[in-house]
Design an enzyme around this catalytic site. Structure first.
Site, PDB file in Angstrom:
ATOM      1  N   ASP A 109       0.997  -1.330  -0.355  1.00 46.88           N
ATOM      2  CA  ASP A 109       0.156   0.173  -0.108  1.00 46.88           C
ATOM      3  C   ASP A 109       0.700   1.591  -0.007  1.00 46.88           C
ATOM      4  O   ASP A 109       1.848   0.903   0.866  1.00 46.88           O
ATOM      5  CB  ASP A 109      -0.766  -0.154   1.183  1.00 46.88           C
ATOM      6  CG  ASP A 109      -2.020   1.262   1.385  1.00 46.88           C
ATOM      7  OD1 ASP A 109      -2.792   0.954   1.004  1.00 46.88           O
ATOM      8  OD2 ASP A 109      -1.811   2.688   1.379  1.00 46.88           O
ATOM      9  N   ILE A 110       0.534   2.249  -0.879  1.00 42.80           N
ATOM     10  CA  ILE A 110       1.373   3.097  -0.709  1.00 42.80           C
ATOM     11  C   ILE A 110       1.045   3.991  -0.096  1.00 42.80           C
ATOM     12  O   ILE A 110      -0.411   5.162   0.142  1.00 42.80           O
ATOM     13  CB  ILE A 110       0.809   4.284  -2.026  1.00 42.80           C
ATOM     14  CG1 ILE A 110       1.007   3.158  -3.405  1.00 42.80           C
ATOM     15  CG2 ILE A 110       1.755   5.487  -2.005  1.00 42.80           C
ATOM     16  CD1 ILE A 110       0.942   4.017  -5.057  1.00 42.80           C
ATOM     17  N   GLU A 152      -4.994   2.102  -3.743  1.00 41.84           N
ATOM     18  CA  GLU A 152      -3.131   2.724  -3.580  1.00 41.84           C
ATOM     19  C   GLU A 152      -2.987   0.678  -3.444  1.00 41.84           C
ATOM     20  O   GLU A 152      -1.728   1.273  -3.538  1.00 41.84           O
ATOM     21  CB  GLU A 152      -3.489   3.143  -2.771  1.00 41.84           C
ATOM     22  CG  GLU A 152      -2.870   3.818  -1.812  1.00 41.84           C
ATOM     23  CD  GLU A 152      -4.936   4.213  -1.373  1.00 41.84           C
ATOM     24  OE1 GLU A 152      -4.637   4.179  -0.288  1.00 41.84           O
ATOM     25  OE2 GLU A 152      -5.352   4.276  -1.682  1.00 41.84           O
TER      26      GLU A 152
END
Length: 244
Positions: A109-110, A152
């Site tokens: 996950d960003i 994301e």
């Protein structure tokens, strides 16, 4: 319309059946079931064990017993991208799990992705997603499976990979992202980018009947733990349990 949409997923053959026909899963032998009305299917779900994953349309329900190879919920099935992600994630992990004794799953996950969208706009958010996806694609093996999972998030399935080796890969990718030069238009300095990741390895826990859904959920728990610890970390589900 929905049938045509589903037919685009991995060249799937789609059949629409009634709840009564759903009970005859042994004859139908589907790779995946999609249930549009969970209320009508409650009795069938409680009295039958389905040897395939099930995707439910609607919000997550805790009050319904589901006995299946795996299951997930999608709130907005009209979102084609999200629908494809959910279906493929369940199908791919089940396929690999059925063939192998061991696999690892990493959910990346960003960190602070919403900040990128808010500061620089959604176009630059999309550019960042593509840059990270391209970097990840360049590092994985031919047999590995990579798919988007959420806005994301990236779900990576590593066949025949131990938890230790998955962690080494996750750490190497985390460091590569940390070194990225992401400079949106009009900016003089690079915007710092980091990722967090959660790892689960099948089989995860002894004496537990695990399926595609639980493997993903374990990785999600590890990812949330990484976020809770300050982000920019890779956390193993097994180690997280030992420390709880």
């Amino acid at each position: 319309e929905m049938q045509a949409l589903l037919a685009d997923i991995d060249e799937a053959e789609v059949r629409v059946v009634s709840i009564e026909q759903m009970k005859d899963y042994a004859v139908i032998n589907p790779s995946l079931m999609i249930v549009e009305n969970i209320e009508l299917a409650k009795d069938a779900l409680m009295t039958n064990k389905f040897p395939c994953p099930i995707l439910f349309f609607g919000p997550t329900r805790r009050d319904v017993t589901v006995r299946a190879e795996g299951f997930d919920f999608i709130k907005d099935p009209s979102n084609k991208d999200e629908l494809i992600v959910r279906v493929n994630a369940l199908l791919r992990i089940k396929t690999i799990k059925d063939k192998l004794e061991k696999l690892s799953c990493i959910l990346f996950d960003i960190d602070f992705f919403k900040v990128v969208n808010d500061m620089f706009g959604y176009e630059w958010g999309d550019i960042l997603l593509r840059n990270i996806a391209n970097k990840l694609n360049a590092m994985i093996r031919k047999e590995d499976i990579l798919t988007r999972y959420g806005d994301e998030e990236f779900l990576l399935v590593l066949p025949n990979t131990s938890e230790e080796n998955a962690f080494l890969f996750g750490e190497r990718f985390r460091r590569e992202v940390e070194k990225m030069e992401f400079i949106p238009a009009g900016e003089e300095e690079a915007h710092k980018v980091t990722i967090s990741g959660g790892i689960s390895t099948y089989p995860c826990m002894p004496d537990v009947d695990e399926d595609a859904n639980t493997v993903i959920r374990y990785a999600e728990h590890a990812l949330y733990n990484a976020k809770h610890r300050g982000k920019n970390k890779i956390i193993q589900f097994s180690q997280m349990n030992l420390e709880m």
